[in-house]
Write a protein that holds these residues in place. Structure first.
Motif, PDB file in Angstrom:
ATOM      1  N   SER A   1       0.826  -1.211   0.000  1.00 45.84           N
ATOM      2  CA  SER A   1       0.000   0.000   0.000  1.00 45.84           C
ATOM      3  C   SER A   1       0.858   1.259   0.000  1.00 45.84           C
ATOM      4  O   SER A   1       0.447   2.300  -0.491  1.00 45.84           O
ATOM      5  N   LYS A   2       2.065   1.153   0.536  1.00 44.23           N
ATOM      6  CA  LYS A   2       2.965   2.307   0.564  1.00 44.23           C
ATOM      7  C   LYS A   2       3.516   2.600  -0.828  1.00 44.23           C
ATOM      8  O   LYS A   2       3.890   3.724  -1.133  1.00 44.23           O
ATOM      9  N   ASN A   3       3.579   1.565  -1.663  1.00 45.67           N
ATOM     10  CA  ASN A   3       4.149   1.743  -2.994  1.00 45.67           C
ATOM     11  C   ASN A   3       3.108   2.162  -4.029  1.00 45.67           C
ATOM     12  O   ASN A   3       3.459   2.483  -5.159  1.00 45.67           O
ATOM     13  N   ILE A   4       1.820   2.107  -3.661  1.00 48.41           N
ATOM     14  CA  ILE A   4       0.757   2.462  -4.593  1.00 48.41           C
ATOM     15  C   ILE A   4       0.439   3.956  -4.488  1.00 48.41           C
ATOM     16  O   ILE A   4       0.242   4.477  -3.404  1.00 48.41           O
ATOM     17  N   GLU A   5       0.389   4.611  -5.638  1.00 48.74           N
ATOM     18  CA  GLU A   5       0.030   6.040  -5.669  1.00 48.74           C
ATOM     19  C   GLU A   5      -1.490   6.162  -5.590  1.00 48.74           C
ATOM     20  O   GLU A   5      -2.211   5.624  -6.426  1.00 48.74           O
ATOM     21  N   ILE A   6      -1.970   6.842  -4.566  1.00 51.18           N
ATOM     22  CA  ILE A   6      -3.409   7.003  -4.374  1.00 51.18           C
ATOM     23  C   ILE A   6      -3.902   8.184  -5.217  1.00 51.18           C
ATOM     24  O   ILE A   6      -3.395   9.296  -5.107  1.00 51.18           O
ATOM     25  N   LYS A   7      -4.918   7.914  -6.054  1.00 51.13           N
ATOM     26  CA  LYS A   7      -5.465   8.937  -6.935  1.00 51.13           C
ATOM     27  C   LYS A   7      -6.803   9.439  -6.403  1.00 51.13           C
ATOM     28  O   LYS A   7      -7.414   8.815  -5.541  1.00 51.13           O
ATOM     29  N   ASP A   8      -7.255  10.576  -6.949  1.00 56.36           N
ATOM     30  CA  ASP A   8      -8.524  11.174  -6.513  1.00 56.36           C
ATOM     31  C   ASP A   8      -9.683  10.353  -7.075  1.00 56.36           C
ATOM     32  O   ASP A   8      -9.792  10.165  -8.294  1.00 56.36           O
ATOM     33  N   ILE A   9     -10.536   9.879  -6.196  1.00 53.46           N
ATOM     34  CA  ILE A   9     -11.670   9.050  -6.612  1.00 53.46           C
ATOM     35  C   ILE A   9     -12.690   9.850  -7.418  1.00 53.46           C
ATOM     36  O   ILE A   9     -13.462   9.285  -8.190  1.00 53.46           O
ATOM     37  N   ASN A  10     -12.664  11.179  -7.275  1.00 54.72           N
ATOM     38  CA  ASN A  10     -13.626  12.021  -7.990  1.00 54.72           C
ATOM     39  C   ASN A  10     -13.206  12.328  -9.424  1.00 54.72           C
ATOM     40  O   ASN A  10     -14.000  12.883 -10.197  1.00 54.72           O
ATOM     41  N   THR A  11     -11.969  11.980  -9.770  1.00 58.04           N
ATOM     42  CA  THR A  11     -11.522  12.198 -11.152  1.00 58.04           C
ATOM     43  C   THR A  11     -11.222  10.883 -11.862  1.00 58.04           C
ATOM     44  O   THR A  11     -10.864  10.884 -13.036  1.00 58.04           O
ATOM     45  N   ALA A  12     -11.363   9.775 -11.150  1.00 57.36           N
ATOM     46  CA  ALA A  12     -11.084   8.460 -11.743  1.00 57.36           C
ATOM     47  C   ALA A  12     -12.136   8.118 -12.793  1.00 57.36           C
ATOM     48  O   ALA A  12     -13.313   8.449 -12.656  1.00 57.36           O
ATOM     49  N   THR A  13     -11.701   7.450 -13.845  1.00 54.72           N
ATOM     50  CA  THR A  13     -12.590   7.069 -14.937  1.00 54.72           C
ATOM     51  C   THR A  13     -13.026   5.610 -14.792  1.00 54.72           C
ATOM     52  O   THR A  13     -12.540   4.879 -13.923  1.00 54.72           O
ATOM     53  N   VAL A  14     -13.930   5.203 -15.665  1.00 54.61           N
ATOM     54  CA  VAL A  14     -14.387   3.813 -15.672  1.00 54.61           C
ATOM     55  C   VAL A  14     -13.202   2.879 -15.900  1.00 54.61           C
ATOM     56  O   VAL A  14     -13.086   1.833 -15.252  1.00 54.61           O
ATOM     57  N   SER A  15     -12.319   3.275 -16.784  1.00 51.09           N
ATOM     58  CA  SER A  15     -11.133   2.460 -17.072  1.00 51.09           C
ATOM     59  C   SER A  15     -10.236   2.338 -15.844  1.00 51.09           C
ATOM     60  O   SER A  15      -9.635   1.276 -15.615  1.00 51.09           O
ATOM     61  N   ASP A  16     -10.148   3.418 -15.059  1.00 50.98           N
ATOM     62  CA  ASP A  16      -9.314   3.392 -13.847  1.00 50.98           C
ATOM     63  C   ASP A  16      -9.863   2.393 -12.834  1.00 50.98           C
ATOM     64  O   ASP A  16      -9.106   1.610 -12.242  1.00 50.98           O
ATOM     65  N   PHE A  17     -11.165   2.413 -12.646  1.00 54.01           N
ATOM     66  CA  PHE A  17     -11.781   1.502 -11.672  1.00 54.01           C
ATOM     67  C   PHE A  17     -11.668   0.047 -12.118  1.00 54.01           C
ATOM     68  O   PHE A  17     -11.563  -0.855 -11.295  1.00 54.01           O
ATOM     69  N   LYS A  18     -11.681  -0.192 -13.416  1.00 54.25           N
ATOM     70  CA  LYS A  18     -11.591  -1.551 -13.946  1.00 54.25           C
ATOM     71  C   LYS A  18     -10.244  -2.206 -13.650  1.00 54.25           C
ATOM     72  O   LYS A  18     -10.116  -3.433 -13.686  1.00 54.25           O
ATOM     73  N   LYS A  19      -9.251  -1.402 -13.319  1.00 62.40           N
ATOM     74  CA  LYS A  19      -7.924  -1.938 -13.015  1.00 62.40           C
ATOM     75  C   LYS A  19      -7.875  -2.603 -11.638  1.00 62.40           C
ATOM     76  O   LYS A  19      -6.940  -3.327 -11.313  1.00 62.40           O
ATOM     77  N   VAL A  20      -8.905  -2.326 -10.828  1.00 61.35           N
ATOM     78  CA  VAL A  20      -8.980  -2.922  -9.496  1.00 61.35           C
ATOM     79  C   VAL A  20      -9.509  -4.345  -9.619  1.00 61.35           C
ATOM     80  O   VAL A  20     -10.521  -4.582 -10.287  1.00 61.35           O
ATOM     81  N   ASN A  21      -8.816  -5.269  -8.987  1.00 60.92           N
ATOM     82  CA  ASN A  21      -9.220  -6.673  -9.033  1.00 60.92           C
ATOM     83  C   ASN A  21     -10.610  -6.867  -8.431  1.00 60.92           C
ATOM     84  O   ASN A  21     -10.862  -6.461  -7.306  1.00 60.92           O
ATOM     85  N   GLY A  22     -11.528  -7.455  -9.206  1.00 63.95           N
ATOM     86  CA  GLY A  22     -12.882  -7.695  -8.715  1.00 63.95           C
ATOM     87  C   GLY A  22     -13.895  -6.725  -9.293  1.00 63.95           C
ATOM     88  O   GLY A  22     -15.094  -6.838  -9.001  1.00 63.95           O
TER      89      GLY A  22
END
Length: 287
Positions: free
Chosen positions: A151-172
């Protein structure tokens, strides 16, 4: 009668001896009554420094005792009274562990063992190398450590600007679920709190947790608020957190007081969901 008199006739010296004996007995009774011989009284005279030194000395003796015996790895959850005595635990420390186990709970780490029993650092250092926890506990602990590192190595992005494609990268998360998150975000006019993600329909908590490891609220959205004094029940019901029944109650309360001076007044309405007040207040204004 002469028989009894013969047994109660004493000379001067015998009478003196009897009085002395009675005096000794009375004195001993007074001492027992007024003097406290409890160990707490005696121990209270020891200074904190002396008590600490005594504890360290006892731990050292216990260490010598343990080193003189062969100790095999063991699960600390199943320490018996006798085993605890052999390891150097006090009766109070053993009782604390047994009481904890009676609740159906298990000790899963060395630190937790000390927190529950209250054993000293020196004794814990001596016996903890022999602790043997189940493999699943060790795997879970290592997995948690790995998650923290990742979790320390993952860059946290703004959930309000994330796209459908961004969310699809999450497992599940697939196409439909990603679209549902974006659709609900638009309905809210943007996420104000991370916890609002859990409100997305058909989004499991475990999957939502994965999303929040990569996306969180970094910039608050600009929300267009509704004037509670100049709106209809239908307009209020468009709010995600207000159903039509609650909207009618708000209108009815407004009619009673003529004008709502503050959104805080809504808490006075009978049946108002106080647990959702902070969320509802995001979309209302009282001009």
């Amino acid at each position: 009668m002469n028989f009894f008199k013969s047994h109660f006739k004493y000379n001067k010296y015998q009478k003196s001896g009897i009085f002395v004996l009675i005096g000794i007995i009375v004195s001993l009774q007074l001492i027992v009554y007024f003097v406290n011989f409890s160990p707490n009284k005696i121990s209270s005279n020891l200074s904190a420094k002396e008590l600490k030194a005594f504890t360290l000395q006892m731990d050292s003796l216990q260490k010598v005792k343990l080193n003189s015996k062969k100790i095999y790895p063991f699960n600390p959850n199943y320490i018996s009274d006798f085993k605890g005595y052999q390891l150097g635990l006090s009766i109070k420390e053993i009782d604390k562990l047994l009481a904890f186990r009676k609740q159906g709970k298990f000790v899963n780490s060395t630190k937790e063992f000390q927190n529950i029993t209250g054993v000293s650092d020196s004794l814990l250092k001596t016996i903890s190398p022999y602790f043997k926890f189940p493999n699943w506990v060790i795997k879970k602990r290592n997995s948690s450590k790995l998650k923290i590192v990742n979790s320390k190595n993952i860059e946290i992005k703004d959930i309000n600007t994330a796209t459908v494609s961004d969310f699809k990268k999450v497992n599940g998360i697939g196409e439909k679920l990603s679209e549902r998150i974006v659709k609900y975000r638009n309905k809210l006019q943007g996420f104000t709190f991370n916890k609002q993600l859990y409100e997305v329909w058909y989004l499991d908590k475990e999957v939502a947790d994965k999303v929040l490891r990569r996306f969180q609220v970094k910039k608050l959205p600009i929300i267009s608020k509704i004037d509670v004094n100049n709106s209809t029940a239908g307009e209020l019901a468009k709010n995600v957190y207000i159903n039509y029944n609650l909207a009618k109650k708000i209108i009815s309360y407004r009619d009673e007081v003529a004008e709502i001076q503050s959104i805080e007044e809504l808490k006075k309405i009978d049946g108002f969901p106080l647990d959702k007040f902070n969320l509802i207040a995001l979309y209302l204004d009282a001009n």
